[in-house]
Design a protein around this motif. Structure first.
Motif, PDB file in Angstrom:
ATOM      1  N   SER A  81       3.883  63.039 -43.748  1.00 42.07           N
ATOM      2  CA  SER A  81       3.402  64.181 -42.968  1.00 42.07           C
ATOM      3  C   SER A  81       2.286  63.830 -41.998  1.00 42.07           C
ATOM      4  O   SER A  81       2.008  64.590 -41.071  1.00 42.07           O
TER       5      SER A  81
ATOM      6  N   LEU B   9       2.622  64.126 -38.223  1.00 42.70           N
ATOM      7  CA  LEU B   9       2.663  65.447 -37.583  1.00 42.70           C
ATOM      8  C   LEU B   9       1.338  65.850 -36.955  1.00 42.70           C
ATOM      9  O   LEU B   9       1.264  66.858 -36.264  1.00 42.70           O
TER      10      LEU B   9
ATOM     11  N   ARG C  15       4.366  62.927 -33.586  1.00 37.99           N
ATOM     12  CA  ARG C  15       5.265  63.992 -34.078  1.00 37.99           C
ATOM     13  C   ARG C  15       6.595  63.927 -33.336  1.00 37.99           C
ATOM     14  O   ARG C  15       7.665  63.987 -33.939  1.00 37.99           O
TER      15      ARG C  15
ATOM     16  N   MET D 209      10.238  63.126 -35.000  1.00 36.66           N
ATOM     17  CA  MET D 209      11.360  64.065 -34.893  1.00 36.66           C
ATOM     18  C   MET D 209      12.584  63.388 -34.264  1.00 36.66           C
ATOM     19  O   MET D 209      13.717  63.643 -34.664  1.00 36.66           O
TER      20      MET D 209
ATOM     21  N   LEU E  76      14.129  61.255 -36.982  1.00 35.82           N
ATOM     22  CA  LEU E  76      14.849  62.111 -37.931  1.00 35.82           C
ATOM     23  C   LEU E  76      16.174  62.589 -37.352  1.00 35.82           C
ATOM     24  O   LEU E  76      17.187  62.649 -38.055  1.00 35.82           O
TER      25      LEU E  76
ATOM     26  N   TYR F 284      10.774  62.139 -47.795  1.00 31.06           N
ATOM     27  CA  TYR F 284       9.570  62.722 -47.194  1.00 31.06           C
ATOM     28  C   TYR F 284       8.413  62.727 -48.178  1.00 31.06           C
ATOM     29  O   TYR F 284       8.514  63.270 -49.269  1.00 31.06           O
TER      30      TYR F 284
ATOM     31  N   LEU G 118       8.996  70.066 -42.000  1.00 36.98           N
ATOM     32  CA  LEU G 118       9.809  68.878 -42.260  1.00 36.98           C
ATOM     33  C   LEU G 118      10.754  69.032 -43.451  1.00 36.98           C
ATOM     34  O   LEU G 118      11.670  68.225 -43.609  1.00 36.98           O
TER      35      LEU G 118
ATOM     36  N   HIS H 202      14.480  68.719 -43.062  1.00 34.82           N
ATOM     37  CA  HIS H 202      14.930  67.403 -42.617  1.00 34.82           C
ATOM     38  C   HIS H 202      14.918  66.376 -43.740  1.00 34.82           C
ATOM     39  O   HIS H 202      15.203  65.200 -43.488  1.00 34.82           O
TER      40      HIS H 202
END
Length: 194
Positions: A132, A135, A141, A145, A148, A160, A182, A185
């Protein structure tokens, strides 16, 4: 590739006692939760890789070299000539619990960009592991993304680590909202008491 980790590779400055004049000494230990996962996986025999950004400096080279010595594929490590490697000062309380003070506002890890993502590495991985802390800033970030999105399009399992460090967020509400974003994902989620 068995597992590719994406995120922060930094230096943990950990207390190493005091010198003869009573001045605090610190050991420079490579760290960062995603980097630690890659190193541990490689040491356990997995084919592991890491994607992240460090400064083109002594600490950045030290951290990347440590990953290589552990057997991690570091072709996804970008060296930033304009930003230093992120530092975290690690303190222990009387119970042995860790606390972190980050020197990250200008750190290279938050400058990871979409262009730093080796698409073939993500797509050929069995697992993409992420945390995390990617982010907390727009550039990293966006890079996360994108990785992902690539992983999802190829059926790569996503792992994660919801790693909460209060002092890296403007407030708890923002942190919770970003960290929860998240969850859709992720196939696997690691949580801690925080």
């Amino acid at each position: 590739m068995d597992i590719t980790s994406i995120g922060e590779l930094l230096i943990d400055l950990t207390s190493a006692g005091v010198n003869g004049n009573g001045v605090a000494l610190y050991a420079a230990n490579p760290g960062g939760a995603p980097a630690n996962v890659a190193a541990a996986a490689a040491r356990l025999g997995a084919h592991a890789a890491f994607i992240g950004r460090v400064g083109d400096d002594y600490f950045g080279r030290l951290a990347a070299d440590c990953l290589r010595r552990c057997g991690v594929d570091t072709r996804g490590v970008a060296y930033d000539p304009s930003a230093p490697t992120t530092l975290a000062v690690v303190s222990l309380d009387e119970r042995g619990e860790r606390s972190f003070q980050f020197y990250r506002s200008m750190g290279a890890d938050i400058r990871l960009s979409r262009g730093d993502i080796p698409e073939d590495l993500v797509k050929s991985s069995s697992v993409l592991h992420f945390g995390s802390l990617s982010l907390t800033h727009e550039s990293c970030r966006e890079a996360l993304m994108y990785a992902l999105e690539l992983a999802e399009s190829c059926g790569v399992i996503r792992s994660y680590d919801a790693n909460y460090r209060a002092n890296l967020w403007p407030d708890e509400v923002s942190a919770v909202a970003q960290m929860r974003s998240l969850l859709p994902h992720a196939d696997i989620v690691k949580l801690s008491a925080e």
